[in-house]
Design a protein around this motif. Structure first.
Motif: not given
Length: 470
Positions: A274, A277, A434, A436-437, A441-444, A452-453
């Motif tokens: 996070r 991101a 940022n 989850a969109s 999508n979650y940030p890595w 983001k996946e």
């Protein structure tokens, strides 16, 4: 060339050839004269191991006016040097100039290139111009033409809070964003899979990289060079390459159920991702200000991620563990038995290397090694902001950062991270963290690169998949 010079005349000196990397004929020449000259003897260049893991070069002058003797000794010494198999004769070099006064380019041409020339190493140099440049070059590169790959990059010094070491020591990419160690390592391994005819969307058993990779730092803080060499010193890293000092290193694959995302050494999900991101969303800010802002803002809005962790423990005895270290090791009856935990986690770290740096003396993952075939899974359960800050501060000290009731560590060989998708996302969370969109999508944070996946991420460790100079 050489930090020091020794003139041997009437004294005896023992020189081990394993420490010698070059021999040259010594001549006296007039100003402007480039060839010929009066032969004075030969000069031997050796590698000296100084204190604190630092290497330097030293010139030893052997005076002899006989051309026959000098040429005979010169040929004989060159034959011995050519017999060291691990020493490269040809290198593909990537120089990442970054955006900070092109310091990496200056370091290469002033400190690194002269040593390569002295060691008679041929180089093909690419100065990267944009993110992904090194990857595109490697995909088209004929690797059999080289004995190794060398990467010189700049990572700007990170000023800020002590807690910042938790995230930003893990960053192995150049702050300028033009390239990274992980990009070159990924490109090198991806090229190996393509050449081997592997399906690059699914690689359960990847082939090893065909040539070693050397990492030469031009900045002040990085983890891979520090972990390899024990010091951040460009000349030391260069001499490790010249001398052919090789270490096999474990590498992870990061995959979704349908495709390979990348090869890498470490990853963070939750707080570490996070923060990265948020920093990436504010690239218009100066680098240090952007990082401080992202760190403080993410910490102020600290929220856990709900997810399910599945992992396959490794049945090994942990080495060098201390009684006061809080380490959770699972010894299961079957080596293929998966373990699952579900809950709310502030941060999840998955690391195949110790991730040492000057700001984290114990390393981000002190219970793993470069090539022991395992990963450290570090799970930080939901807790108060005060307790989480105490945990972060421990990274900058010699105290055990895992000795908290809300921190669990596991030694594993595979990990699956399945985020629990949320409905009705908080607008403030979307804006500032940022997390989850709208698509989920979650940030890595994978080796300092933002990915983001939305789906499950499967991480596997592959023992000794790449050789690194160090």
């Amino acid at each position: 060339t050489g930090d020091s010079s020794i003139n041997l005349q009437a004294q005896e000196e023992i020189i081990e050839m394993k420490d010698v990397f070059s021999v040259k004929l010594k001549r006296r020449r007039f100003v402007g004269q480039k060839k010929g000259g009066t032969l004075l003897g030969i000069t031997i260049f050796k590698c000296l191991n100084k204190e604190e893991n630092k290497l330097t070069d030293c010139a030893i002058h052997l005076n002899n006016l006989s051309e026959d003797h000098c040429h005979s000794w010169f040929r004989h010494l060159k034959e011995i040097l050519n017999g060291f198999q691990n020493r490269p004769k040809s290198l593909k070099v990537f120089v990442n100039p970054s955006s900070h006064k092109r310091e990496a380019t200056h370091v290469y041409y002033e400190q690194v290139a002269p040593l390569f020339r002295l060691a008679d190493i041929k180089t093909d140099v690419t100065v990267t111009e944009y993110e992904g440049h090194a990857l595109s070059v490697l995909k088209e590169c004929e690797l059999q033409a080289f004995d190794g790959i060398a990467l010189l990059y700049l990572l700007l010094h990170v000023e800020g809070t002590v807690c910042g070491a938790f995230l930003f020591c893990n960053r192995v990419v150049c702050v300028g964003g033009d390239g990274s160690v992980s990009e070159v390592a990924h490109g090198l391994l991806l090229k190996a899979q393509i050449d081997a005819g592997k399906d690059t969307d699914y690689i359960p058993t990847p082939v090893r990289a065909p040539v070693p990779l050397g990492v030469i730092p031009a900045g002040t803080t990085n983890i891979l060079a520090y972990t390899l060499h024990g010091i951040k010193h460009a000349v030391t890293a260069t001499l490790h390459i010249i001398m052919g000092h090789i270490q096999p290193v474990d590498v992870c694959t990061f995959s979704t159920p349908t495709k390979l995302l990348r090869f890498g050494f470490s990853a963070m999900f939750g707080f570490g991702a996070r923060t990265l991101a948020l920093a990436e969303k504010h690239r218009w800010m100066p680098s240090n200000q952007r990082k401080d802002f992202a760190f403080i803002k993410t910490l102020a809005d600290l929220k856990p991620e709900e997810c399910e962790l599945s992992f396959l423990p490794l049945r090994i005895q942990q080495e060098d563990s201390h009684e006061n270290d809080k380490i959770t090791l699972l010894y299961l009856g079957s080596k293929d038995q998966w373990h699952k935990i579900q809950g709310h986690f502030l941060n999840v770290s998955i690391m195949a290397i110790p991730c040492l740096c000057s700001m984290a003396p114990r390393g981000l993952a002190p219970n793993t090694r470069l090539n022991n075939g395992s990963m450290a899974l570090i799970v930080v359960q939901n807790t108060s902001r005060t307790e989480f800050i105490k945990h972060l501060k421990r990274y900058a000290s010699v105290k055990n950062q895992f000795n908290f009731p809300f921190v669990e560590t596991y030694t594993v060989q595979e990990v699956k991270v399945q985020p629990q998708l949320k409905s009705g996302l908080d607008a403030k969370e979307n804006r500032y963290l940022n997390a989850a969109s709208a698509e989920g999508n979650y940030p890595w944070n994978i080796d300092g690169d933002l990915m983001k996946e939305a789906s499950q991420i499967h991480v596997r460790v592959h023992p000794q998949l790449i050789n690194l100079y160090g």
